[in-house]
Design a protein around this motif. Sequence first.
Motif, PDB file in Angstrom:
ATOM      1  N   LYS A 221       0.808  -1.222   0.000  1.00  0.00           N
ATOM      2  CA  LYS A 221       0.000   0.000   0.000  1.00  0.00           C
ATOM      3  C   LYS A 221       0.840   1.270   0.000  1.00  0.00           C
ATOM      4  N   ASN A 222       2.140   1.138   0.052  1.00  0.00           N
ATOM      5  CA  ASN A 222       3.020   2.309   0.069  1.00  0.00           C
ATOM      6  C   ASN A 222       3.583   2.664  -1.306  1.00  0.00           C
ATOM      7  N   THR A 223       3.255   1.870  -2.322  1.00  0.00           N
ATOM      8  CA  THR A 223       3.779   2.158  -3.653  1.00  0.00           C
ATOM      9  C   THR A 223       2.998   3.298  -4.304  1.00  0.00           C
ATOM     10  N   ALA A 224       3.656   3.967  -5.213  1.00  0.00           N
ATOM     11  CA  ALA A 224       3.014   5.081  -5.932  1.00  0.00           C
ATOM     12  C   ALA A 224       1.827   4.581  -6.755  1.00  0.00           C
ATOM     13  N   GLU A 225       1.953   3.381  -7.328  1.00  0.00           N
ATOM     14  CA  GLU A 225       0.870   2.825  -8.138  1.00  0.00           C
ATOM     15  C   GLU A 225      -0.381   2.581  -7.294  1.00  0.00           C
ATOM     16  N   TYR A 226      -0.181   2.008  -6.102  1.00  0.00           N
ATOM     17  CA  TYR A 226      -1.313   1.734  -5.214  1.00  0.00           C
ATOM     18  C   TYR A 226      -1.980   3.040  -4.784  1.00  0.00           C
ATOM     19  N   ILE A 227      -1.193   4.012  -4.421  1.00  0.00           N
ATOM     20  CA  ILE A 227      -1.735   5.305  -3.971  1.00  0.00           C
ATOM     21  C   ILE A 227      -2.519   5.978  -5.099  1.00  0.00           C
ATOM     22  N   ALA A 228      -2.014   5.884  -6.333  1.00  0.00           N
ATOM     23  CA  ALA A 228      -2.725   6.469  -7.479  1.00  0.00           C
ATOM     24  C   ALA A 228      -4.070   5.768  -7.684  1.00  0.00           C
TER      25      ALA A 228
ATOM     26  N   SER B 234      -6.249 -11.930 -13.880  1.00  0.00           N
ATOM     27  CA  SER B 234      -6.612 -12.026 -15.296  1.00  0.00           C
ATOM     28  C   SER B 234      -5.408 -11.894 -16.223  1.00  0.00           C
ATOM     29  N   THR B 235      -4.374 -11.188 -15.778  1.00  0.00           N
ATOM     30  CA  THR B 235      -3.181 -11.012 -16.616  1.00  0.00           C
ATOM     31  C   THR B 235      -2.055 -11.962 -16.226  1.00  0.00           C
ATOM     32  N   ASP B 236      -2.260 -12.748 -15.186  1.00  0.00           N
ATOM     33  CA  ASP B 236      -1.241 -13.663 -14.675  1.00  0.00           C
ATOM     34  C   ASP B 236       0.063 -12.910 -14.406  1.00  0.00           C
ATOM     35  N   SER B 237      -0.083 -11.812 -13.678  1.00  0.00           N
ATOM     36  CA  SER B 237       1.042 -10.934 -13.367  1.00  0.00           C
ATOM     37  C   SER B 237       1.001 -10.572 -11.893  1.00  0.00           C
ATOM     38  N   GLU B 238       2.134 -10.194 -11.359  1.00  0.00           N
ATOM     39  CA  GLU B 238       2.171  -9.723  -9.974  1.00  0.00           C
ATOM     40  C   GLU B 238       2.386  -8.224  -9.901  1.00  0.00           C
ATOM     41  N   ALA B 239       2.418  -7.568 -11.046  1.00  0.00           N
ATOM     42  CA  ALA B 239       2.586  -6.113 -11.083  1.00  0.00           C
ATOM     43  C   ALA B 239       1.275  -5.432 -10.675  1.00  0.00           C
ATOM     44  N   ILE B 240       1.400  -4.222 -10.199  1.00  0.00           N
ATOM     45  CA  ILE B 240       0.213  -3.418  -9.898  1.00  0.00           C
ATOM     46  C   ILE B 240      -0.135  -2.652 -11.171  1.00  0.00           C
ATOM     47  N   PRO B 241      -1.413  -2.706 -11.582  1.00  0.00           N
ATOM     48  CA  PRO B 241      -1.777  -2.025 -12.825  1.00  0.00           C
ATOM     49  C   PRO B 241      -1.700  -0.512 -12.695  1.00  0.00           C
ATOM     50  N   THR B 242      -1.505   0.142 -13.827  1.00  0.00           N
ATOM     51  CA  THR B 242      -1.572   1.600 -13.832  1.00  0.00           C
ATOM     52  C   THR B 242      -3.033   1.993 -13.728  1.00  0.00           C
ATOM     53  N   VAL B 243      -3.282   3.268 -13.531  1.00  0.00           N
ATOM     54  CA  VAL B 243      -4.661   3.756 -13.445  1.00  0.00           C
ATOM     55  C   VAL B 243      -5.392   3.469 -14.754  1.00  0.00           C
ATOM     56  N   VAL B 244      -4.718   3.665 -15.873  1.00  0.00           N
ATOM     57  CA  VAL B 244      -5.330   3.422 -17.186  1.00  0.00           C
ATOM     58  C   VAL B 244      -5.647   1.936 -17.370  1.00  0.00           C
TER      59      VAL B 244
ATOM     60  N   THR C 182      -9.883  -0.931  -4.135  1.00  0.00           N
ATOM     61  CA  THR C 182      -8.577  -0.835  -4.783  1.00  0.00           C
ATOM     62  C   THR C 182      -7.878  -2.187  -4.793  1.00  0.00           C
ATOM     63  N   THR C 183      -7.856  -2.861  -3.673  1.00  0.00           N
ATOM     64  CA  THR C 183      -7.214  -4.170  -3.573  1.00  0.00           C
ATOM     65  C   THR C 183      -7.929  -5.188  -4.454  1.00  0.00           C
ATOM     66  N   ASN C 184      -9.253  -5.128  -4.500  1.00  0.00           N
ATOM     67  CA  ASN C 184     -10.020  -6.036  -5.343  1.00  0.00           C
ATOM     68  C   ASN C 184      -9.690  -5.833  -6.822  1.00  0.00           C
ATOM     69  N   VAL C 185      -9.610  -4.574  -7.251  1.00  0.00           N
ATOM     70  CA  VAL C 185      -9.266  -4.286  -8.649  1.00  0.00           C
ATOM     71  C   VAL C 185      -7.871  -4.810  -8.960  1.00  0.00           C
ATOM     72  N   ILE C 186      -6.925  -4.555  -8.073  1.00  0.00           N
ATOM     73  CA  ILE C 186      -5.546  -5.015  -8.290  1.00  0.00           C
ATOM     74  C   ILE C 186      -5.495  -6.538  -8.369  1.00  0.00           C
ATOM     75  N   ASN C 187      -6.102  -7.222  -7.402  1.00  0.00           N
ATOM     76  CA  ASN C 187      -6.065  -8.685  -7.384  1.00  0.00           C
ATOM     77  C   ASN C 187      -6.753  -9.285  -8.607  1.00  0.00           C
ATOM     78  N   SER C 188      -7.885  -8.725  -9.000  1.00  0.00           N
ATOM     79  CA  SER C 188      -8.594  -9.228 -10.178  1.00  0.00           C
ATOM     80  C   SER C 188      -7.777  -9.012 -11.441  1.00  0.00           C
ATOM     81  N   TRP C 189      -7.179  -7.835 -11.567  1.00  0.00           N
ATOM     82  CA  TRP C 189      -6.359  -7.534 -12.744  1.00  0.00           C
ATOM     83  C   TRP C 189      -5.158  -8.472 -12.802  1.00  0.00           C
ATOM     84  N   GLN C 190      -4.503  -8.679 -11.640  1.00  0.00           N
ATOM     85  CA  GLN C 190      -3.338  -9.564 -11.588  1.00  0.00           C
ATOM     86  C   GLN C 190      -3.718 -10.993 -11.967  1.00  0.00           C
TER      87      GLN C 190
END
Length: 81
Positions: free
Chosen positions: A7-14, A35-45, A25-33
């Motif tokens: 929760k301290n990353t710039a991506e999470y804060i954005a 669906s993309t099979d990634s551990e990165a945090i998505p950008t706002v876009v 926010t956490t739900n969007v991140i986890n769902s995106w990760q």
Amino acid sequence: MAKCPNKNTAEYIALLEVYKTDLITTNVINSWQESTDSEAIPTVVEAALYVKDRKALNNLKQKEFGQALLNNLSREKIIHN
């Protein structure tokens, strides 16, 4: 498997500024990760596109379900046009 993003990353804060709550926010991140099979945090876009696509898919599924229900009721002669 649920993950807890940093929760301290710039991506999470954005993303938190857009989605307002930690839960969403956490739900969007986890769902995106997932669906993309990634551990990165998505950008706002990326997150916005993902949410938009999920809403469109959900609407399509609801429409298909409604049409299937009407077809079944019509076939069983419970309703007619």
